[in-house]
Scaffold this motif. Structure first.
Motif, PDB file in Angstrom:
ATOM      1  N   ASN A  55       0.883  -1.171   0.000  1.00 58.05           N
ATOM      2  CA  ASN A  55       0.000   0.000   0.000  1.00 58.05           C
ATOM      3  C   ASN A  55       0.913   1.211   0.000  1.00 58.05           C
ATOM      4  O   ASN A  55       1.769   1.334   0.875  1.00 58.05           O
ATOM      5  CB  ASN A  55      -0.913  -0.009   1.224  1.00 58.05           C
ATOM      6  CG  ASN A  55      -1.791   1.210   1.263  1.00 58.05           C
ATOM      7  OD1 ASN A  55      -2.287   1.663   0.253  1.00 58.05           O
ATOM      8  ND2 ASN A  55      -1.990   1.766   2.459  1.00 58.05           N
ATOM      9  N   VAL A  56       0.758   2.097  -0.971  1.00 59.41           N
ATOM     10  CA  VAL A  56       1.589   3.296  -1.062  1.00 59.41           C
ATOM     11  C   VAL A  56       0.678   4.517  -1.019  1.00 59.41           C
ATOM     12  O   VAL A  56      -0.315   4.579  -1.743  1.00 59.41           O
ATOM     13  CB  VAL A  56       2.412   3.310  -2.374  1.00 59.41           C
ATOM     14  CG1 VAL A  56       3.257   4.551  -2.458  1.00 59.41           C
ATOM     15  CG2 VAL A  56       3.249   2.050  -2.491  1.00 59.41           C
ATOM     16  N   GLU A  57       1.035   5.479  -0.155  1.00 58.76           N
ATOM     17  CA  GLU A  57       0.273   6.720  -0.041  1.00 58.76           C
ATOM     18  C   GLU A  57       1.221   7.892  -0.081  1.00 58.76           C
ATOM     19  O   GLU A  57       2.349   7.791   0.411  1.00 58.76           O
ATOM     20  CB  GLU A  57      -0.513   6.734   1.283  1.00 58.76           C
ATOM     21  CG  GLU A  57      -1.509   5.601   1.406  1.00 58.76           C
ATOM     22  CD  GLU A  57      -2.181   5.568   2.778  1.00 58.76           C
ATOM     23  OE1 GLU A  57      -1.915   6.445   3.615  1.00 58.76           O
ATOM     24  OE2 GLU A  57      -2.973   4.645   2.995  1.00 58.76           O
ATOM     25  N   PRO A  58       0.815   9.010  -0.642  1.00 56.99           N
ATOM     26  CA  PRO A  58       1.686  10.203  -0.621  1.00 56.99           C
ATOM     27  C   PRO A  58       1.959  10.630   0.821  1.00 56.99           C
ATOM     28  O   PRO A  58       1.110  10.478   1.696  1.00 56.99           O
ATOM     29  CB  PRO A  58       0.848  11.271  -1.343  1.00 56.99           C
ATOM     30  CG  PRO A  58      -0.246  10.543  -2.038  1.00 56.99           C
ATOM     31  CD  PRO A  58      -0.448   9.245  -1.319  1.00 56.99           C
ATOM     32  N   GLY A  59       3.161  11.125   1.061  1.00 50.31           N
ATOM     33  CA  GLY A  59       3.576  11.532   2.407  1.00 50.31           C
ATOM     34  C   GLY A  59       3.142  12.842   2.813  1.00 50.31           C
ATOM     35  O   GLY A  59       2.482  13.672   2.708  1.00 50.31           O
TER      36      GLY A  59
END
Length: 59
Positions: A55-59
């Motif tokens: 799961n990748v989300e903007p920081g």
């Protein structure tokens, strides 16, 4: 003996690692120990596996 779904969490310097396992045990304490042992067994052969979900989300 019962089936337990165990989630272990390790807070490391560079991130957080979760290990999720299903084990058969007589108590919650025994379930945690069983999950830890399964994790150590997997780490011994870590070269045989890779992460297969993320799961990748903007920081």
């Amino acid at each position: 003996m019962a089936i337990y779904n165990v989630t272990l969490k390790a807070s490391l310097k560079r991130g957080t690692f979760y290990w999720v396992a299903e084990v058969n045990a007589d108590s919650e304490e025994e379930a945690v120990v069983s999950a830890e042992h399964l994790f150590m067994e997997e780490m011994e052969k870590a070269g045989d596996w890779e992460f297969d979900d993320f799961n990748v989300e903007p920081g």
